[in-house]
Each structure stands twice: as structure tokens, then as C-alpha cells.
Design a protein around this motif. Structure first.
Motif, PDB file in Angstrom:
ATOM      1  N   GLY A  20       0.825  -1.199   0.000  1.00 61.34           N
ATOM      2  CA  GLY A  20       0.000   0.000   0.000  1.00 61.34           C
ATOM      3  C   GLY A  20       0.862   1.254   0.000  1.00 61.34           C
ATOM      4  O   GLY A  20       1.906   1.299   0.641  1.00 61.34           O
ATOM      5  N   VAL A  21       0.405   2.257  -0.740  1.00 60.49           N
ATOM      6  CA  VAL A  21       1.071   3.561  -0.755  1.00 60.49           C
ATOM      7  C   VAL A  21      -0.019   4.624  -0.673  1.00 60.49           C
ATOM      8  O   VAL A  21      -1.024   4.532  -1.385  1.00 60.49           O
ATOM      9  N   PHE A  49       2.410  -1.784   4.479  1.00 61.02           N
ATOM     10  CA  PHE A  49       2.986  -0.442   4.338  1.00 61.02           C
ATOM     11  C   PHE A  49       4.434  -0.522   4.775  1.00 61.02           C
ATOM     12  O   PHE A  49       4.736  -0.465   5.956  1.00 61.02           O
ATOM     13  N   GLU A  50       5.293  -0.699   3.843  1.00 62.42           N
ATOM     14  CA  GLU A  50       6.692  -0.977   4.173  1.00 62.42           C
ATOM     15  C   GLU A  50       7.620   0.076   3.604  1.00 62.42           C
ATOM     16  O   GLU A  50       8.757  -0.229   3.269  1.00 62.42           O
ATOM     17  N   GLY A  51       7.107   1.300   3.446  1.00 61.45           N
ATOM     18  CA  GLY A  51       7.946   2.385   2.920  1.00 61.45           C
ATOM     19  C   GLY A  51       8.343   2.114   1.495  1.00 61.45           C
ATOM     20  O   GLY A  51       7.551   1.632   0.700  1.00 61.45           O
ATOM     21  N   ASN A  52       9.622   2.416   1.191  1.00 61.70           N
ATOM     22  CA  ASN A  52      10.098   2.208  -0.180  1.00 61.70           C
ATOM     23  C   ASN A  52      11.018   1.005  -0.295  1.00 61.70           C
ATOM     24  O   ASN A  52      11.895   0.967  -1.150  1.00 61.70           O
ATOM     25  N   THR A  96      10.341  -2.160  -1.182  1.00 61.31           N
ATOM     26  CA  THR A  96      10.159  -2.931  -2.419  1.00 61.31           C
ATOM     27  C   THR A  96       9.858  -2.037  -3.614  1.00 61.31           C
ATOM     28  O   THR A  96      10.391  -2.227  -4.687  1.00 61.31           O
TER      29      THR A  96
END
Lengths: 249, 249, 249, 249
Positions: A128-129, A146-149, A151
């Protein structure tokens, strides 16, 4: 705009052609399932300059289509044949979409896209972004990582631009980006579309019967395989045509 | 423009992406050191049609940013994610920048860029280029070599165009072009940035503590290495996306 | 326009960069010999987005320049650094030139260009092309071969477009296209320029002392050889810069 | 527009450069046979930026031409040197054509094109594509196969876009797409043109004497072979010119 609609407090769900056709399949399935009604078209000189011939020998110009579904809240769906062929066209088209969304009282935009992981997985990852940090809480339990950037660090085209650009006009937006093995472009990935639809269902509270998805995608796959050939032919035709255009007599 | 500022007799210092990222690193360091305040954005359809995902999963559109620092005189800093993707876009964007500079009472523009020499040197050469012969005296003792077109005969993009185009509106301008070994594009060259900052310090009279530069660039390098990968991925994505856009179904 | 001039019944002579730089050398020589005065500039976003650094370290934007010479009739000369980088830019720029010519009471346009024959000849062929059949008589004894489309069937860029497009606004026009061996692009061909100037002299009745041409071209050749290197560097820089522009950080 | 014409209830027949030059040959033959009169031009910055030199040494800009023939009903013919060089140019040009058709009271558009089958056949297949299902009946017995998207699923350029886009302004339209073996682009296929003309004759009720077609196409072939060489030269010139344009001196 072919039909006058006045949605209130609506959500716009966008699925346009892209990697794995994840968004396009998912939104098309939503439209069919919810029996949403077509109410507006988007044409652009930045689309491929071709017409599509249908099974009845009727030629149709390339377009994107807006559908509406009146539920507890209103949903607008956007899908279509093409995204922009040029970089600056992407900006123009998405600006038009956002202006139209504003007019349609859209308060939330959900875009669906795919990213290539190169691996086939039974349980594709969904990233998700958002366009505002405050939305992380809202979408916390909807099945997105929600893992930032870690991947994904950039999103190309409408799936990304609509989220980024809607921030300036005060519309909340989230992009659902699903892992897809990176098949040839025109191949549809129903597994990824299913994963996206599960998230959409959680976000919107709209129950979606996914049992027909596999069958529908199988039906679509025939047409998608055909369009894959078409696509190759178009690219070849464009090359030939380009030469033909330079023909001076 | 997000904050109203009314600078008087200000100097605009510009460092945008380019060879060795010399300008970008230098101006970013200046902004951090002087604690300059962001006050305006520049968007353009000529930027890459992507959003950048940050470490908090927030998507941001590509932009250039203006910062202001009120000192003995006012300084405006311009840095950002991208330059134009098309030749004519370069002209449009830089014309916008100059019109904005005019409005902000900019009397002097300093641009920072790099040129590839192919050699690694502990003491990189700094070449100066102005937009009016009369400025040669003003900048005579600031650490730049004014050697005509012996080494550099053309300057591509903002670093050059802002200097050339500002002449017509009566703004003095100088370009500080620093030798850099020509590493892969996305690699930052802190040595070159340091050399540029020494010149900026001499021109402006603003003391700049450079002791943190190496450390900061090291920190930036992690992110820059990451963005180098991104860059490759973007270029690949663009290719894929370009195909996806030509997909007709 | 930097100087107000009001030419009457004037002739416009155009020599822009192209094969063998025939037109550019010829018109530059005319300007120098006749001591014509610069009076207007043409800028375009369709030019290369660079500045040129001169021998005094001053950056200059790419431009075309108009010069005027008041003789028995008035002559306007157009030369410059560049033609358009894009096809549609060619149309826009040449339309601007024709509108300006109209304003300047231009009654006749002479363009000078080169065509590659692949052979080195001591006596290069000069082919004439007009924009109206009735002009064939007027230019019959000026040293041009009017041989239809036997050797040249299309003319690319300003040398051709100005002749074709001026027909619609009632300006007579002739293109002097001189055979040139097709050296590397940036190499100037003084022999071809001399042949063109002989024709210009016959058309206009203006005596041109050609004894300094060889010497001048030799002088220009140094700078042209330099610019040939530049050209390569520009093309390479553009490539690098293009990548740099796609750099996202 | 060079002549004022006021057609009523007219049919527009379009044949522009393309695969096998089918449409161009067919429409040119119709114009000659019916002695139709030229009455309007179409210029576009999206055409190749060249002029064509004719056999009298006269340079002509690239254009499309409208001809009129007053019969039981009025016919407008559109043919010309070129289609757009850019994708978005295709949309702009065809929009202009449709706006002009609307002004000329066009009620029906017939476009003629070719598709590559890779096979040489004495009896080439003719495929019909319409812009409204209701037209299938009207064109049922005119010698076209209406077979959906079995063979052709997309049509590039004017032959397709005019049919697709005219739907929105209420003009009936049909595209006659004839099989052609896919010779080198600039080669004309008279067999395919003949097949197209037979269909046009059936649609319009206008008798067309086809006995001169072979002879005419043979005459055209000389010029078309010439233009094939030209075409190559243009493409090469464009390359050179492109470099020449990047020449900075």
C-alpha cells in the motif's frame, strides 16, 4: 459525459492497463459484479492513434470509461483501453481525471496496479502507498503492507500519479500495488486481481463475490491473448505506418 | 507557493540533478546548514511521470523546491528531483524559473553543475562561466578558472540555460562547473560539491562549515545508491509501461 | 528585435546549419563583407537546450540572427546556431520567419543549402528550385541548373520550407542547393559556399569580393573543427543528461 | 479553401498514404476519372518538414488536398502526400478533417486502406469496418466481408480514426480495407486499389471505368519507384539533418 450523475461523497476506483493488467481486471470485475453504469468517457490525443474493431465489425476509438454505482456511498470506476503514450500526456490526462473527480465530489481515490517480482506465488504480496501519512491508520487493517520504499520506490503512470497529484486538491488516496510474476505484458494475472479485490472489499466495506473471477478472467484471457497478438501487430503496424507517413510522392 | 516571502535584492542558487550530482548535493547541503525554509514548488508535465514513494509509504510527485534564507542579503535555493525529460521542456521550465526569480527580486543567479573529465583528482578544477563580460571582474577571485571555451564549450540544461536566459531580463549570473570523474550518473561526488561550495562561500561571503559534508554525502550516498537502482528500474519500468500503454484490448 | 529598421522591397538571404554548412558559411561571409548590422534575434524552444560558451567565458543561448544591409535595395540576412530539433518545430520556426519577413517588406527569399553527392568536384553543381514556375525565367542566367527533380526531389528544413511556405503569402523564393562531397557534418565546404555566392551575386547584382573566402573559411574551419568535437560532446552530454533527468532521488 | 463550394448531402472518400498505397491510388484514380476539382488544402506541422520538388523545379509543401465532384449527390475526395508523423498529430489532423466534413455537409465517410497478408492473391480479400452496427445492412452487398475482428482488430491512422471519430458527430462511416501482399511500402498495389474501387462503385452507385487503372498505376509506379528512393533519402537526410541541427558553432 453521456449521463448526468450527481454523486455525493464518492470513492473513485481506478484500474487502467499496466503490468499484469491487475487493475484493469479487478475494476472490470467490480463493474460487472456491481452492475455499475457507464456515464462518461475520456478521450485523449495521447492515446495510440488506432481504432479497435469489435466482433461486430464496428470500429471504436481508444477511450477510458467512467462507471457509477450507487451504494451506501457512491462509487465511480475508471477503466479503459490505454494510458498515455507520452510522458507529458500522463500528466495532462491524470490532471483531467482529478479535475473530473473533484467535480464528482470524490473524497477518496483507490488505484490498483501491479509490480513485477519475477516469482510465481500462490499468495502475492500487496503493498500500500498513500498520499498522506495520516491515512496509514485508516488503511491499517485492509491487507496491505505499508513498508515504505523497501520494495517499491517509484510508481509509473496513473496508479501513482493519481495518488500523488490528488494530494494537492485535498482528496485522500491509496494505491494498491500487487505482486505479479511479470508474465508477458498482455497476460492478465487473476491471482493478483483477486488479492487487490480483497483489499478493496476491506477498504470500502462492499462485499464482492469473487467466485466468478477465475471464470471471468479465463474468458478475458482468450480476448487478452488475442489482444497480445494485436499488440505486437500494432507495434509492427506503427513502425510500418511511421515509414508510410514519411513516404513522399 | 506555499508561504508568502518578499525577498529583496536576493541571490538564487540552483543545484539540480546532473553529472556527479554536484549541484544537487551542494545546494542540499547549503539548505541544511543554513536551515533555509521551503516556500514554493515547481511542477512540470516535462518531469518523469512517476511518483516517489518515501520511507513512510507516502507517494510524492516529482518536483523542484524553492527554499529561502534571510541573511545580510536574502538567498533563494532551488533543488529537486528532476530536470525536463524533453528539450523544449528545458526551455519552458527555465523560463518559468527566471520569471519567478524576477518576481522574487533576484539580482544574481548562481548555478552549480559538473563536467566529466574522466580522471579522479584530489583537487578538481572549477570553471566559471558568466552571462556578461563585465562580471568577470566581480568573480575574479572566487576560485573559478575563467578560461573561455577551452574545456567547456556548451552547458546542457538548467545550469547553462538559466545563465544564458537570465541575461535578457537583466539578472547577473554565473555557472560554477566542477570537474568530476564521471562515475555512473547517480553517484554523488562530494569532492566536487565541496569545491563548488568553497566558490559559493567566496562569492556570497556566507561562511559554510564544510566539516559535515563528507558525513552528509556518505549518508546521502546510501540513498543515492538506492536511487541509482531505482533509476535503472524506472528506465526499465518506463519501457515496460510504454509497451503496456500500447496494449489494446 | 533590438534595432528598429524599416526595409522596403527587401530581399531575405537565409543560410542556416546544414549539410556542408554551405548556407551558413556563405551568409556569414556576406554579412562580414557587406558589414551588415545585426537587428533582430530568433529564439525557439525547439533549439537544443544548451548554451554556448564563448572565448571570453560568456554563455550565450542558441539563436538565429537577422542582419540588415541597405544597398540599392535592402538585404536582410538570416543565419544562426541551429535549426529545429523536432519536425513540427521546423514548421513553427519557418512560419515565424515568414511572418517576420512579411513585416519587413521582403519581396524575395533566397535560401542556400547543400546536397551530398559523395564526390569531390572542383566545380560543384548548383541546382535551383523556385516556388513559382514564372520565376524560372527571372533566375535563368544566374548559374543554377533547373533540372526538375532529377537530382533533388525533396529539401529538408528551412532551405526548402521557406521556399515552399512563402508561396502562400506571395513572396517569390528560390533555393540555391550546392553539391558538396558529404564530409562529416560539421565540416564546412568553402568551394560550395563560393559557388552559392556566385549565384547570389548574379541574382542580386551585388558584387562580392570572394578573395577572402578561402582565408575566412580556413579561420572558420578551426572553430568548425572545434564545434565538431563539441557536437559529439553535446550528443553524448544529451544522452547522459537524459539519463540524469530520469534520476529520481 | 481556395474555391467556395457548398455541397449538400455529400460523401467523403479518403485515400491517404499507407500500406500498399491502396487508398491513395484508388482515390487519385477516382479524381482523375471523374475530373473532380481541387477546392481546399490541409497543411499540418505534423507532416514531414520537407518540400517536394516537382518536374518543373518548383518546391511544394507537403499537403493533403480536397477535391469535389458534383453528381447525383456530391462527392468530396481527400488524398495527399502524408499522414501525421506523431501519434497525437494523427488525432489533431483527423479531428480537423471531421470538422471540415461537418461544415461540408458530409453525411457519409468512406476510407480506403490496406492490410498486409504476406500473400500475393489474384483476388484480394476486402474487409469492411463500420462505425455503427446499423450500417452493416446498408453495406451488406457491396463486396466487403464483415467478419468482426477475425483478421483485422485494429486500424492505424486516418483510415481507422476517421471512421471511429465520425461516430461522435453523427456521420456514417465505413472503412474498406483491402488485402495486399505487403511489398515494400512505397510500392503501389493496383490489384488492391481495383478491388477497393469496385466496392466504392457499389456503395455509391457511381460507375467507374477501371480499364485505365492498370495503365495509370503503371505510370504512377515509375513515380512511386522514384519516391521510394526519395523516401529512403528523406529518412537519411532527416538523420543527417537531425545531426546538423544539433551542430553548435
Amino acid at each position: 459525459m453521456t449521463k448526468k450523475v450527481r454523486p455525493k461523497n464518492s470513492t473513485l476506483v481506478v484500474g487502467l492497463p499496466g503490468i499484469g493488467n491487475v487493475g484493469r481486471i479487478a475494476v472490470r470485475y467490480l463493474i460487472d459484479e456491481l452492475k455499475a453504469k457507464k456515464f462518461a468517457y475520456l478521450y485523449s490525443p495521447y492515446f495510440v492513434p488506432v481504432v479497435i474493431v469489435d466482433e461486430k465489425s464496428v470500429a471504436k476509438t481508444i477511450k477510458n470509461e467512467f462507471y457509477i454505482y450507487h451504494g451506501d456511498r457512491d462509487f465511480i470506476f475508471l477503466t479503459g483501453d490505454s494510458q498515455s503514450m507520452t510522458p507529458s500526456g500522463h500528466y495532462e490526462i491524470n490532471e483531467m481525471i482529478i479535475a473530473f473527480a473533484k467535480k464528482m465530489n470524490v473524497k477518496e481515490i483507490i488505484t490498483i496496479g501491479g509490480f513485477n517480482s519475477g516469482e510465481i506465488k500462490s499468495n502475492p504480496k500487496v503493498i500500500g502507498v498513500v498520499n498522506d501519512e495520516k491515512l496509514l491508520k485508516k488503511y491499517a487493517n485492509c491487507g496491505m503492507a505499508f513498508e515504505g520504499n523497501k520494495t517499491i520506490s517509484t510508481i509509473v503512470g496513473s496508479a501513482g500519479l493519481l495518488v500523488g497529484m490528488s494530494k494537492n486538491v485535498g482528496i485522500d488516496a491509496v494505491s494498491i500495488i500487487v505482486e505479479t510474476p511479470g508474465f508477458p505484458i498482455a497476460v492478465a494475472d487473476p491471482k493478483a486481481a483477486e488479492a487487490a479485490l480483497n483489499v478493496v472489499s476491506k477498504i470500502t466495506g462492499v462485499g464482492i463475490d469473487l467466485t466468478k473471477l477465475d471464470k471471468n478472467v479465463k474468458l478475458m484471457e482468450d480476448s487478452i491473448k488475442k489482444t497480445e497478438e494485436l499488440q505486437k501487430r500494432i507495434i509492427e503496424n506503427m513502425k510500418e505506418d511511421k515509414n508510410a507517413n514519411q513516404y513522399i510522392g
